[in-house]
Enzyme design. Sequence first.
Site, PDB file in Angstrom:
ATOM      1  N   ASN A  14      38.324  34.820  36.045  1.00  0.00           N
ATOM      2  CA  ASN A  14      39.751  34.595  35.807  1.00  0.00           C
ATOM      3  C   ASN A  14      40.118  35.307  34.502  1.00  0.00           C
ATOM      4  O   ASN A  14      39.934  34.762  33.414  1.00  0.00           O
ATOM      5  CB  ASN A  14      40.007  33.088  35.708  1.00  0.00           C
ATOM      6  CG  ASN A  14      41.459  32.761  35.448  1.00  0.00           C
ATOM      7  OD1 ASN A  14      42.308  33.663  35.356  1.00  0.00           O
ATOM      8  ND2 ASN A  14      41.763  31.481  35.307  1.00  0.00           N
ATOM      9  N   ARG A 108      40.657  35.840  40.341  1.00  0.00           N
ATOM     10  CA  ARG A 108      41.975  35.235  40.377  1.00  0.00           C
ATOM     11  C   ARG A 108      42.990  36.311  40.003  1.00  0.00           C
ATOM     12  O   ARG A 108      42.873  36.939  38.944  1.00  0.00           O
ATOM     13  CB  ARG A 108      42.045  34.094  39.370  1.00  0.00           C
ATOM     14  CG  ARG A 108      43.385  33.465  39.351  1.00  0.00           C
ATOM     15  CD  ARG A 108      43.521  32.454  38.250  1.00  0.00           C
ATOM     16  NE  ARG A 108      44.794  31.778  38.382  1.00  0.00           N
ATOM     17  CZ  ARG A 108      45.246  30.905  37.522  1.00  0.00           C
ATOM     18  NH1 ARG A 108      44.525  30.582  36.467  1.00  0.00           N
ATOM     19  NH2 ARG A 108      46.402  30.336  37.702  1.00  0.00           N
ATOM     20  N   HIS A 198      50.350  29.047  40.668  1.00  0.00           N
ATOM     21  CA  HIS A 198      49.426  27.904  40.804  1.00  0.00           C
ATOM     22  C   HIS A 198      49.080  27.659  42.280  1.00  0.00           C
ATOM     23  O   HIS A 198      48.665  26.565  42.641  1.00  0.00           O
ATOM     24  CB  HIS A 198      50.031  26.586  40.269  1.00  0.00           C
ATOM     25  CG  HIS A 198      50.048  26.466  38.791  1.00  0.00           C
ATOM     26  ND1 HIS A 198      51.020  25.738  38.141  1.00  0.00           N
ATOM     27  CD2 HIS A 198      49.236  26.949  37.835  1.00  0.00           C
ATOM     28  CE1 HIS A 198      50.810  25.784  36.839  1.00  0.00           C
ATOM     29  NE2 HIS A 198      49.719  26.524  36.630  1.00  0.00           N
TER      30      HIS A 198
END
Length: 421
Positions: A14, A108, A198
């Site tokens: 990430n 991500r 999200h």
Amino acid sequence: MWQERRAMNILVLNCGSSSAKFQIIQTDLNMIKEGTERCLASGNCERIGLEEGLVSMKATGKTGIKDLVKPLPDHRAAINAIFEWIESGKAEIEGVNSLKDIDAVGHRILHGAERFVKSTLINDEVIEGITECIPFGPLHNPAQLKGIVACREILGESIPQVAVFDTDFHSTMAPKAFMYGLPYEYYERLHIRRYGFHGTSHRYITNKYAEINNIPVEKVNIVSVHLGNGSSICAVKDGKCVDTSMGHTPLEGLLMGTRCGDIDPAALLYIMETDGLSAKEIDTLINKKSGLLGVSGLSSDMRDLEDAALKDKNPRAQLALDMFAHRVIKYIGAYIAEMGGADAIVFTGGIGQNSPVMRAMTCETLPCLGIELDKQKNEELKRGSAGEISKDGSKVKIYVIPTNEELMIARDVVNCVEKSK
Ligand code: AMP
């Protein structure tokens, strides 16, 4: 001779604008089915681009290295630091002693715009697509691309890499939910619309809620309430996102750590004109200096504000808490009306998982919607665990479910790799 195939070791990366968080997760199709996946190691490289980078990483159950100061001029150097640690022989990660033990990488990716609506194996075309999405995620997409390129160079192109987009869960929103009331040509020409973020967290919560209640995902009707440094709410009907509070960027919606959330754009134009601020300065004001920090003048951290409001009776800290809860209540009410009812609301994220104070504040006026909090269950729920915290007769249940975006990413990697075989 038949040989038992070992599970996959997946590096989940990430990359933020100045950080690279990672986990190594052991999983495969069987482990996903049985829910027996394991996090083997985790860590964070911070202050990338500054003179002294900060590295901390540890294998699960081991001591690890903490706050090692090391030059991290760019994301490649940070990823190299992770790989050096794995290869050093000092990492003590179960079953992972060299780079050969990493089977795949999951990244991500903040913004997939309308180009990516599900997780995808990375090839040159996907890299090009993520590059085209840079204008939508100017801080994150470039860092995440650097992560992809560094992994390709270091691990080689034969190691599969998968991109998992924060926006993809929200791609099921209908135009009435994702369009802004601007002239239509701005959608056609500049792709201005609400995308939502999200998504990996809201998708995990949707799946976990189905698992806990032993129902198919298609039967999940919940409001997923992710409250953290960044916060967003998602209306999930029949297992799909129908609306979410973040918009074209992760700024819209709730009050956040340093982001202002919903605001009349005309107020910003007024500030620009009156104080002579540039677009860049306004961007910094609304993303970095506002929210809990801006209102309280104290901190962007909920723990600090709860202490200041409850122990020191600081009125601005109290105002920040009240505003935070007020917006959450507003969105929960709106989404339940939009969906024509819901079976549960689910709290997650650093604040949602850990703050009984904020959960109680956000549930205060919700009994009118049949959402009744059990105060004792709320107080007594162990930090980090999942559980139901509504009163026995509550029409709409209240749950706390710790999110796990990294695990969701690792699962997507397995599914993409298996599908490609
Ligand atoms: P996240 O971005 O999901 O990591 O969440 C970070 C936020 O969670 C910060 O505002 C923290 O103050 C908040 N947080 C973490 N633990 C607690 C706690 N025990 N009580 C209140 N807020 C918490």
